[in-house]
Design a protein around this motif. Structure first.
Motif, mmCIF file in Angstrom:
data_model
loop_
_atom_site.group_PDB
_atom_site.id
_atom_site.type_symbol
_atom_site.label_atom_id
_atom_site.label_comp_id
_atom_site.label_asym_id
_atom_site.label_seq_id
_atom_site.Cartn_x
_atom_site.Cartn_y
_atom_site.Cartn_z
ATOM 1 N N LYS A 1 0.829 -1.199 0.161
ATOM 2 C CA LYS A 1 -0.102 -0.017 -0.063
ATOM 3 C C LYS A 1 0.965 1.343 -0.039
ATOM 4 O O LYS A 1 1.687 1.560 0.892
ATOM 5 N N TYR A 2 0.636 2.317 -0.957
ATOM 6 C CA TYR A 2 1.715 3.161 -1.079
ATOM 7 C C TYR A 2 0.920 4.608 -1.217
ATOM 8 O O TYR A 2 -0.376 4.499 -1.497
ATOM 9 N N ARG A 3 1.760 5.599 -0.934
ATOM 10 C CA ARG A 3 1.206 7.198 -1.068
ATOM 11 C C ARG A 3 2.346 7.847 -1.823
ATOM 12 O O ARG A 3 3.258 7.554 -1.659
ATOM 13 N N THR A 4 1.806 8.709 -2.528
ATOM 14 C CA THR A 4 2.746 9.679 -3.259
ATOM 15 C C THR A 4 2.789 11.087 -2.607
ATOM 16 O O THR A 4 1.510 11.555 -2.265
ATOM 17 N N GLN A 5 3.913 11.701 -2.625
ATOM 18 C CA GLN A 5 4.107 12.994 -2.123
ATOM 19 C C GLN A 5 4.642 13.894 -3.209
ATOM 20 O O GLN A 5 5.494 13.181 -4.016
ATOM 21 N N ILE A 6 4.773 15.140 -3.100
ATOM 22 C CA ILE A 6 5.607 15.927 -3.819
ATOM 23 C C ILE A 6 5.780 17.050 -3.350
ATOM 24 O O ILE A 6 4.978 17.855 -2.500
ATOM 25 N N ASN B 1 -2.356 7.876 -5.976
ATOM 26 C CA ASN B 1 -2.688 7.951 -4.323
ATOM 27 C C ASN B 1 -1.942 9.082 -3.909
ATOM 28 O O ASN B 1 -1.042 9.148 -2.851
ATOM 29 N N TRP B 2 -2.043 10.400 -4.442
ATOM 30 C CA TRP B 2 -1.492 11.553 -3.816
ATOM 31 C C TRP B 2 -1.914 12.048 -2.637
ATOM 32 O O TRP B 2 -3.219 12.067 -2.480
ATOM 33 N N GLN B 3 -1.042 11.904 -1.702
ATOM 34 C CA GLN B 3 -1.542 12.491 -0.261
ATOM 35 C C GLN B 3 -0.988 13.660 0.392
ATOM 36 O O GLN B 3 -1.205 14.041 1.463
ATOM 37 N N ARG B 4 0.079 14.165 -0.198
ATOM 38 C CA ARG B 4 0.911 15.479 0.293
ATOM 39 C C ARG B 4 1.572 16.175 -0.837
ATOM 40 O O ARG B 4 2.055 15.704 -1.759
#
Length: 433
Positions: free
Chosen positions: A170-175, A194-197
């Protein structure tokens, strides 16, 4: 019973506030009650039921408890049981901005993640994950400014998505971006992965921001960044935007005005506000010259930080109830790494572009990267009985390098933390009673 070492004590007008830095519990006693408990502790007497909260929240612990041993054991357990993979990937070290205080000042800014290095990066990550018990992951798109080489991001995202899905991770993407070129099209793409931040920096109202965070050709940036932030929030691409405001003596008088602007124009519940402290980097760079002239010294933090904090709280922003410089980061975690656009691998994000911080290459099969945790430094802090250890984790390794010429030393800021947090906790919990 005895007092835990992980307690911050604040005395104000007949009251005593106790803050437990291990579990963030807060208890407020009258000075009389505090002295009563102190007497009971000193004499080894039983703590009555009306003070049970102190025991329940680990302000008071069993006399035989070895907090040093228990803390180190818990730290070791957390490290060994870490099933989270964090990877920062830099599409480029280049940037379209020319900010005077940039911590990457002085490094090579012309590296771009090309197809060959991208292929090697993906192969390396697959090899790194092989055989590891990883259940969650965080992919951080960083830079330089990542939108400068967006074509690589477009290729990278589906490749990383495939890696994680094949391994049931399970993953999330941040930029982390300056926001100028984070257009609706780019935001739409990130939201599919899954952009979360989204961390973006705005340094005050237009007249202030546009003097500091300026395009390389001298162009202004404020209006376009705000427009892009608005799109992300209004279209609910992510739940909240992490808005960083870097402050120094060159713009601090304009920050309250900007906080009012943000409060008027955005839903405060959709903004995670961060008041950013700028500091020097290595060598005799333009950034160091700027910080020397305009930077706020740590010894001045109480004077400058508290008014900004109070203004943010009064405007309804949710702020942390403790002031800290740093804590746990990529450099101190297993299964965490930074991959630059030229294929160099780092543990410390601030070390990117500096040869002395390179720990590997993506065209190698070396996966046993070092960890900068250094438990022996924790032992030193525990021996001193510093209550901030659960939060600061012995300080910043990069700051230690700048101060001492090596990372394997404590970056201690206790004196500053005591000063700022005493006033902050008084303001939040005592002065309003």
């Amino acid at each position: 019973m005895k007092w835990s070492v992980f307690i911050i004590r604040v005395f104000e007008k007949g009251e005593v506030l106790l803050f437990n830095t291990k579990n963030s519990s807060i208890v407020i006693l009258s000075e009389k009650e505090y002295q009563e408990v102190n007497t009971l502790v000193d004499k080894g007497l039983k703590i009555p039921s009306n003070f049970q909260e102190l025991i329940n929240n680990d302000f008071l612990i069993e006399k035989a408890t070895d907090e040093k041993k228990e803390f180190l054991k818990e730290l070791d357990k957390c490290m060994k049981n870490n099933k989270h993979f964090t990877v920062h990937i830099l599409p480029t070290t280049a940037c379209n901005f020319n900010c005077p205080y940039c911590y990457q000042s002085g490094i090579e800014r012309d590296f771009f993640l090309n197809d060959e290095i991208l292929k090697k990066t993906i192969k390396y990550i697959k090899g790194y994950l092989k055989g590891k018990d990883i259940t969650e992951a965080t992919l951080v798109i960083h830079g330089g400014e990542p939108t400068v080489n967006w074509s690589s991001v477009v290729k990278l995202l589906p490749m990383m998505d495939k890696i994680f899905k094949e391994r049931n991770i399970k993953y999330r993407t941040q930029i982390v971006s300056n926001g100028y070129n984070l257009t609706p099209e780019k935001a739409d793409l990130l939201s599919k992965y899954n952009w979360q931040r989204f961390q973006v920096t705005v340094d005050g109202p237009p007249e202030s921001h546009n003097k500091r965070r300026v395009l390389r050709n001298g162009g202004e940036t404020f209006d376009r960044i705000i427009e892009n932030i608005r799109y992300v929030i209004d279209n609910k691409k992510i739940e909240k935007v992490s808005l960083r405001i870097n402050y120094d003596k060159g713009n601090i008088d304009k920050i309250p005005e900007f906080l009012e602007y943000i409060a008027r124009n955005f839903d405060r519940d959709r903004i995670i506000l961060s008041l950013g402290f700028i500091s020097k980097t290595v060598d005799d760079t333009d950034a160091n010259k700027y910080v020397s002239e305009y930077g706020i010294k740590k010894s001045e933090m109480t004077k400058y930080y508290l008014p900004l904090f109070k203004k943010a709280v009064e405007l309804g922003f949710k702020m942390s109830n403790l002031f800290m410089f740093t804590g746990m980061c990529t450099s101190k975690l297993d299964n965490a790494l930074v991959i630059s656009s030229n294929g160099d691998i780092f543990k410390c994000l601030s070390g990117v572009g500096r040869d002395e911080f390179v720990e590997g290459k993506v065209d190698s099969e070396r996966y046993d990267l070092p960890n900068y945790l250094y438990p022996e430094l924790y032992e030193q802090c525990l021996d001193k009985g510093c209550p901030y250890l659960p939060l600061c984790h012995t300080g910043c390794r990069f700051e230690s390098y700048l101060k001492n010429g090596e990372m394997k030393q404590i970056d201690c800021n206790k004196e500053v933390l005591d000063s700022v947090n005493e006033e902050l906790l008084k303001y939040l919990y005592l002065s309003k009673n």
